[in-house]
Design a protein around this motif. Structure first.
Motif, PDB file in Angstrom:
ATOM      1  N   UNK A 147      -6.053   6.028  -0.990  1.00 35.34           N
ATOM      2  CA  UNK A 147      -5.107   6.924  -0.332  1.00 35.34           C
ATOM      3  C   UNK A 147      -4.502   7.944  -1.280  1.00 35.34           C
ATOM      4  N   UNK A 148      -4.180   7.508  -2.485  1.00 34.86           N
ATOM      5  CA  UNK A 148      -3.596   8.419  -3.472  1.00 34.86           C
ATOM      6  C   UNK A 148      -4.575   9.529  -3.828  1.00 34.86           C
ATOM      7  N   UNK A 149      -5.841   9.189  -3.965  1.00 36.53           N
ATOM      8  CA  UNK A 149      -6.852  10.214  -4.261  1.00 36.53           C
ATOM      9  C   UNK A 149      -7.018  11.184  -3.090  1.00 36.53           C
ATOM     10  N   UNK A 150      -7.077  10.660  -1.868  1.00 36.95           N
ATOM     11  CA  UNK A 150      -7.294  11.518  -0.707  1.00 36.95           C
ATOM     12  C   UNK A 150      -6.093  12.426  -0.439  1.00 36.95           C
ATOM     13  N   UNK A 172      -3.931   4.610 -15.915  1.00 35.78           N
ATOM     14  CA  UNK A 172      -3.451   5.617 -14.958  1.00 35.78           C
ATOM     15  C   UNK A 172      -3.819   7.026 -15.417  1.00 35.78           C
ATOM     16  N   UNK A 173      -3.758   7.264 -16.710  1.00 32.06           N
ATOM     17  CA  UNK A 173      -4.152   8.571 -17.240  1.00 32.06           C
ATOM     18  C   UNK A 173      -5.654   8.778 -17.103  1.00 32.06           C
ATOM     19  N   UNK A 174      -6.414   7.735 -17.353  1.00 34.59           N
ATOM     20  CA  UNK A 174      -7.869   7.847 -17.213  1.00 34.59           C
ATOM     21  C   UNK A 174      -8.258   8.170 -15.772  1.00 34.59           C
ATOM     22  N   UNK A 175      -7.588   7.528 -14.830  1.00 35.77           N
ATOM     23  CA  UNK A 175      -7.911   7.720 -13.423  1.00 35.77           C
ATOM     24  C   UNK A 175      -7.428   9.069 -12.883  1.00 35.77           C
ATOM     25  N   UNK A 176      -6.458   9.664 -13.553  1.00 40.20           N
ATOM     26  CA  UNK A 176      -5.886  10.949 -13.131  1.00 40.20           C
ATOM     27  C   UNK A 176      -5.430  10.896 -11.673  1.00 40.20           C
ATOM     28  N   UNK A 177      -4.662   9.882 -11.376  1.00 45.40           N
ATOM     29  CA  UNK A 177      -4.204   9.670 -10.011  1.00 45.40           C
ATOM     30  C   UNK A 177      -2.685   9.662  -9.988  1.00 45.40           C
ATOM     31  N   UNK A 178      -2.119  10.100  -8.876  1.00 49.31           N
ATOM     32  CA  UNK A 178      -0.670  10.068  -8.685  1.00 49.31           C
ATOM     33  C   UNK A 178      -0.338   8.882  -7.792  1.00 49.31           C
ATOM     34  N   UNK A 196     -10.127   4.777   7.243  1.00 48.21           N
ATOM     35  CA  UNK A 196      -8.819   4.759   7.879  1.00 48.21           C
ATOM     36  C   UNK A 196      -8.009   6.001   7.601  1.00 48.21           C
ATOM     37  N   UNK A 197      -7.994   6.430   6.352  1.00 47.09           N
ATOM     38  CA  UNK A 197      -7.249   7.645   6.003  1.00 47.09           C
ATOM     39  C   UNK A 197      -7.892   8.882   6.619  1.00 47.09           C
ATOM     40  N   UNK A 198      -9.205   8.926   6.650  1.00 48.37           N
ATOM     41  CA  UNK A 198      -9.901  10.073   7.237  1.00 48.37           C
ATOM     42  C   UNK A 198      -9.628  10.174   8.738  1.00 48.37           C
ATOM     43  N   UNK A 199      -9.614   9.041   9.429  1.00 46.98           N
ATOM     44  CA  UNK A 199      -9.304   9.045  10.857  1.00 46.98           C
ATOM     45  C   UNK A 199      -7.874   9.529  11.087  1.00 46.98           C
ATOM     46  N   UNK A 200      -6.955   9.037  10.297  1.00 47.62           N
ATOM     47  CA  UNK A 200      -5.563   9.486  10.414  1.00 47.62           C
ATOM     48  C   UNK A 200      -5.442  10.975  10.158  1.00 47.62           C
ATOM     49  N   UNK A 201      -6.213  11.462   9.185  1.00 49.28           N
ATOM     50  CA  UNK A 201      -6.189  12.897   8.863  1.00 49.28           C
ATOM     51  C   UNK A 201      -6.702  13.723  10.040  1.00 49.28           C
ATOM     52  N   UNK A 202      -7.751  13.256  10.695  1.00 52.81           N
ATOM     53  CA  UNK A 202      -8.307  13.987  11.834  1.00 52.81           C
ATOM     54  C   UNK A 202      -7.360  13.985  13.036  1.00 52.81           C
ATOM     55  N   UNK A 206       0.816  -1.215   0.000  1.00 46.12           N
ATOM     56  CA  UNK A 206       0.000   0.000   0.000  1.00 46.12           C
ATOM     57  C   UNK A 206       0.845   1.260   0.000  1.00 46.12           C
ATOM     58  N   UNK A 207       1.951   1.252   0.745  1.00 41.73           N
ATOM     59  CA  UNK A 207       2.706   2.496   0.935  1.00 41.73           C
ATOM     60  C   UNK A 207       3.304   3.024  -0.372  1.00 41.73           C
ATOM     61  N   UNK A 208       3.450   2.167  -1.373  1.00 37.48           N
ATOM     62  CA  UNK A 208       3.976   2.640  -2.646  1.00 37.48           C
ATOM     63  C   UNK A 208       3.054   3.609  -3.350  1.00 37.48           C
ATOM     64  N   UNK A 209       1.752   3.508  -3.093  1.00 37.87           N
ATOM     65  CA  UNK A 209       0.778   4.388  -3.747  1.00 37.87           C
ATOM     66  C   UNK A 209       0.666   5.736  -3.070  1.00 37.87           C
ATOM     67  N   UNK A 210       1.112   5.837  -1.828  1.00 38.53           N
ATOM     68  CA  UNK A 210       0.940   7.076  -1.053  1.00 38.53           C
ATOM     69  C   UNK A 210       2.289   7.707  -0.723  1.00 38.53           C
ATOM     70  N   UNK A 211       3.304   7.291  -1.448  1.00 36.91           N
ATOM     71  CA  UNK A 211       4.672   7.710  -1.143  1.00 36.91           C
ATOM     72  C   UNK A 211       4.912   9.189  -1.434  1.00 36.91           C
ATOM     73  N   UNK A 212       5.898   9.734  -0.761  1.00 40.26           N
ATOM     74  CA  UNK A 212       6.502  11.044  -1.015  1.00 40.26           C
ATOM     75  C   UNK A 212       5.679  12.238  -0.545  1.00 40.26           C
ATOM     76  N   UNK A 213       4.569  12.004   0.159  1.00 38.39           N
ATOM     77  CA  UNK A 213       3.831  13.168   0.668  1.00 38.39           C
ATOM     78  C   UNK A 213       3.003  12.884   1.914  1.00 38.39           C
TER      79      UNK A 213
END
Length: 428
Positions: free
Chosen positions: A200-203, A325-331, A395-401, A137-144
């Motif tokens: 996670x990448x979208x959020x 990946x281009x269609x999804x417009x996700x990093x 999970x991501x929303x809780x971490x964000x809060x 999972x962490x590969x998709x949310x890396x660097x930020x």
């Protein structure tokens, strides 16, 4: 006609009480040795395999952050697994969760058997699967992402996504009762992790400068080294899922070789045709695509079916990281969804096709047709996607809060290594 349920962990891990009742009085030393080796191989896939593979794919200013995230989530999963994870995933319970009957491994003695090997080894083997799933999972949310946010998310997602899906597929839960086939983790590991990473990448949003600056892998030899380790460890992943050193383990082993080779060829030749040059990154990505695609099928399909799955998987993965990946417009910095999500889905669906005895597979359960099996496979994919997406979002929303999800832009641009960990990977 042979029944698929008699093979793999379906026979020793899906219904622990039945497996325990049918276990031989004396453990098989060869099976114990085989399963310990396979467990060590899968652990090796996460540290250092995933760490090096992902570490090389991202920029040099964030490589230590990636290695730290993989290592620390690995440690967290191991602890949670022993405290309550294994129990909730593999003990008797309802259609979605086990119970706390094996919490802290109570009731499991060093001599307790799971099939023909000791249950402690099964605990460790399944822990290794949970570890690498979270590592993906962490590969998709890396660097930020904030380091603390990663840890909070992992605790929530492991508990409410990985454990129930593992129970549903491998411990006699809902999907197992429905007849879903997943020999070594197409739904439980790859689709599960890929969808969570995509959420996670979208959020998190795109990295600062994404689309305007060149974001290239900083160390391709590191990527290749990670790929080689993953390939080597994957034999423990797939062959070990037979749960015994038998003919199905041998089938899974050979299918892993064949499918991976096929995917490397189709990805590389496809990239060569599209871009004019074959790349080492393409060869490495093709290998991972083939490994992912064959994972749910490796103990169910014949060698010819494995080759086709690999060939298709290579092209599917290439499409996933370029067009989709281009269609999804996700990093997604490490193309977790493009490879693990797409190829996991392809592999799960094709398992329903090539498990047919008429196509060289081991055959369906009695009374099951190809059409029915493919439909069940689609249902298992859909349920996994929806379940893990909802849990990941929460999970991501809780971490964000609690701590905030993303680091400030100035820290992101300087790099997470120095800002989050106070270190630099390379001399400046």
């Amino acid at each position: 006609m042979k029944k698929l349920a008699k093979f793999g962990l379906a026979s020793i891990a899906l219904l622990p009480s039945l497996a325990m009742a049918a276990a031989p009085a004396v453990a098989d030393k060869a099976d114990n040795a085989f399963m310990m080796i396979c467990t060590a191989l899968v652990l090796f896939m996460t540290i250092p395999g995933i760490a090096l593979f992902y570490g090389g794919l991202i920029r040099g200013k964030n490589v230590l952050s990636m290695l730290t995230q993989v290592a620390m989530t690995f440690a967290m999963v191991c602890v949670v697994w022993m405290v309550y994870g294994y129990s909730l995933a593999f003990s008797e319970g309802n259609a979605f969760f086990g119970s706390f009957g094996w919490a802290m491994l109570k009731g499991i003695a060093p001599t307790t058997l799971m099939g023909s090997f000791y249950q402690y080894i099964h605990v460790a083997f399944q822990a290794s699967f949970a570890c690498i799933t979270v590592g993906l999972i962490v590969g998709a949310i890396a660097e930020r992402i904030r380091f603390a946010a990663v840890l909070i998310f992992v605790l929530i997602w492991l508990t409410f996504a990985y454990l129930p899906i593992a129970h549903m597929v491998w411990a006699g839960g809902f999907l197992a009762q429905d007849g879903a086939l997943d020999f070594a983790g197409g739904t439980v590991v790859h689709i599960n992790a890929a969808v969570a990473g995509l959420v996670g990448a979208y959020l998190l949003g795109k990295r600062a400068g994404f689309g305007k600056e060149a974001f290239k892998p900083h160390n391709l030899p590191m990527v290749f080294t990670g790929t080689a380790i993953l390939y080597f460890g994957w034999f423990g992943f797939n062959a070990g899922s037979a749960g015994t050193a038998n003919e199905i383990a041998g089938l899974a082993f050979l299918n892993t070789v064949v499918a991976t080779a096929g995917a490397m060829l189709t990805w590389t030749f496809g990239e060569w045709a599209l871009r004019g040059k074959p790349s080492l990154l393409g060869v490495s990505s093709g290998a991972i695509a083939g490994l992912v695609a064959i994972t749910p099928a490796c103990g169910y399909v014949g060698v010819g079916g494995a080759l086709i799955i690999g060939l298709v998987g290579g092209l599917a993965g290439l499409w996933g990281v370029t067009t989709l990946k281009k269609w999804l417009r996700v990093d997604d910095p490490c193309d977790v969804f493009g490879v693990h999500g797409v190829c996991g889905i392809v592999g799960c669906i094709l398992t329903g096709v090539f498990a047919s005895s008429s196509l060289g597979g081991v055959g369906y359960a009695e009374g099951v047709t190809m059409g029915h099996q493919v439909w069940v496979q689609l249902e298992s994919v859909a349920l996994t996607v929806v379940w893990t997406a909802v849990v990941a979002f929460i999970g991501f929303k809780v971490a964000d809060m609690i701590v905030g999800l993303r680091v400030p832009e100035d820290q992101e641009r300087e790099g997470l290594d120095v800002n989050s960990h106070g270190e630099n990977a390379y001399n400046q």
